[in-house]
Design a protein around this motif. Structure first.
Motif, mmCIF file in Angstrom:
data_model
loop_
_atom_site.group_PDB
_atom_site.id
_atom_site.type_symbol
_atom_site.label_atom_id
_atom_site.label_comp_id
_atom_site.label_asym_id
_atom_site.label_seq_id
_atom_site.Cartn_x
_atom_site.Cartn_y
_atom_site.Cartn_z
ATOM 1 N N ALA A 83 0.847 -1.188 0.000
ATOM 2 C CA ALA A 83 0.000 0.000 0.000
ATOM 3 C C ALA A 83 0.886 1.242 0.000
ATOM 4 O O ALA A 83 1.995 1.228 0.542
ATOM 5 C CB ALA A 83 -0.915 0.006 1.216
ATOM 6 N N ARG A 84 0.358 2.288 -0.638
ATOM 7 C CA ARG A 84 1.075 3.564 -0.689
ATOM 8 C C ARG A 84 0.053 4.689 -0.547
ATOM 9 O O ARG A 84 -0.995 4.679 -1.209
ATOM 10 C CB ARG A 84 1.822 3.704 -2.006
ATOM 11 C CG ARG A 84 2.657 4.965 -2.120
ATOM 12 C CD ARG A 84 3.566 4.927 -3.350
ATOM 13 N NE ARG A 84 2.860 4.627 -4.559
ATOM 14 C CZ ARG A 84 2.361 5.540 -5.403
ATOM 15 N NH1 ARG A 84 2.482 6.821 -5.134
ATOM 16 N NH2 ARG A 84 1.741 5.177 -6.509
ATOM 17 N N ILE A 85 0.342 5.630 0.323
ATOM 18 C CA ILE A 85 -0.524 6.800 0.467
ATOM 19 C C ILE A 85 -0.303 7.707 -0.737
ATOM 20 O O ILE A 85 0.829 8.109 -1.021
ATOM 21 C CB ILE A 85 -0.247 7.539 1.790
ATOM 22 C CG1 ILE A 85 -0.590 6.629 2.971
ATOM 23 C CG2 ILE A 85 -1.038 8.851 1.857
ATOM 24 C CD1 ILE A 85 -0.238 7.189 4.328
ATOM 25 N N VAL A 86 -1.382 7.994 -1.458
ATOM 26 C CA VAL A 86 -1.266 8.785 -2.687
ATOM 27 C C VAL A 86 -1.943 10.152 -2.595
ATOM 28 O O VAL A 86 -1.697 11.010 -3.446
ATOM 29 C CB VAL A 86 -1.799 8.012 -3.915
ATOM 30 C CG1 VAL A 86 -0.930 6.792 -4.183
ATOM 31 C CG2 VAL A 86 -3.252 7.619 -3.759
ATOM 32 N N ALA A 87 -2.798 10.355 -1.593
ATOM 33 C CA ALA A 87 -3.461 11.654 -1.461
ATOM 34 C C ALA A 87 -3.925 11.866 -0.037
ATOM 35 O O ALA A 87 -4.295 10.917 0.668
ATOM 36 C CB ALA A 87 -4.648 11.747 -2.416
ATOM 37 N N LYS A 88 -3.907 13.124 0.370
ATOM 38 C CA LYS A 88 -4.465 13.556 1.648
ATOM 39 C C LYS A 88 -5.239 14.838 1.387
ATOM 40 O O LYS A 88 -4.760 15.713 0.663
ATOM 41 C CB LYS A 88 -3.357 13.842 2.672
ATOM 42 C CG LYS A 88 -2.541 12.648 3.082
ATOM 43 C CD LYS A 88 -1.464 13.058 4.072
ATOM 44 C CE LYS A 88 -0.583 11.892 4.467
ATOM 45 N NZ LYS A 88 0.489 12.311 5.395
ATOM 46 N N GLN A 89 -6.424 14.921 1.960
ATOM 47 C CA GLN A 89 -7.212 16.135 1.784
ATOM 48 C C GLN A 89 -8.137 16.328 2.970
ATOM 49 O O GLN A 89 -8.337 15.421 3.776
ATOM 50 C CB GLN A 89 -8.010 16.086 0.481
ATOM 51 C CG GLN A 89 -9.035 14.967 0.426
ATOM 52 C CD GLN A 89 -9.640 14.803 -0.956
ATOM 53 O OE1 GLN A 89 -8.929 14.614 -1.922
ATOM 54 N NE2 GLN A 89 -10.953 14.879 -1.025
ATOM 55 N N ASP A 90 -8.701 17.520 3.063
ATOM 56 C CA ASP A 90 -9.679 17.789 4.110
ATOM 57 C C ASP A 90 -10.936 16.993 3.835
ATOM 58 O O ASP A 90 -11.285 16.723 2.687
ATOM 59 C CB ASP A 90 -10.019 19.284 4.159
ATOM 60 C CG ASP A 90 -8.862 20.122 4.661
ATOM 61 O OD1 ASP A 90 -8.053 19.604 5.468
ATOM 62 O OD2 ASP A 90 -8.760 21.288 4.252
ATOM 63 N N SER A 91 -11.617 16.627 4.890
ATOM 64 C CA SER A 91 -12.884 15.918 4.792
ATOM 65 C C SER A 91 -14.027 16.889 5.048
ATOM 66 O O SER A 91 -13.839 17.945 5.659
ATOM 67 C CB SER A 91 -12.923 14.788 5.825
ATOM 68 O OG SER A 91 -14.214 14.252 5.913
#
Length: 137
Positions: free
Chosen positions: A93-101
């Motif tokens: 697994a690789r984290i590809v995006a982070k954003q506000d919810s």
């Protein structure tokens, strides 16, 4: 972003398939009829696709930092190849995006995931979205 995780391996057994058939109610001949499957394109019984998805989730929970503030929010998944009795799987697994919810106090993290067999073949892949409690400060 970009953090990567690789799980330990886990061998799929006949017992896994039989138990999953009972839990899910999916007794399709693909999973339960050895004689029928001898003449199929697979040549033998194969695991349920959702069993593979479940195994990868369990494997990755052993490989990523534990947190009680993580919720599965979405899933997009592809079943690329068969999983057979005796296959040893591991997940990446690789984290590809982070954003506000939209939910106050939470962020949305997107992870690309792959399930590989002992030959390095990708048998399943997709993306998951997770709600993660935001850090204060």
């Amino acid at each position: 972003m970009g953090d990567e995780y690789t799980s330990p391996g886990r061998t799929v057994t006949e017992a896994d398939i039989v138990i999953f058939a009972g839990l899910s109610g999916d007794y399709n001949v693909l999973h339960t009829d050895a004689e029928h499957m001898k003449s199929s394109i697979f040549g033998e019984r194969i695991a349920h696709g959702l069993l593979g998805l479940s195994i990868q989730h369990g494997l990755l929970t052993r490989s990523m930092p534990a947190t009680a503030d993580l919720r599965l929010a979405g899933l997009k998944w592809k079943f690329k190849g068969p999983i057979k009795i005796g296959d040893t799987l591991h997940a990446r697994a690789r984290i590809v995006a982070k954003q506000d919810s939209d939910e106050p106090g939470w962020g949305l993290v997107t992870m690309d995931r792959r399930v590989l067999n002992q030959l390095g073949e990708v048998v399943q892949e997709g993306a998951t979205e997770h709600l993660v409690a935001r850090r204060l400060g």
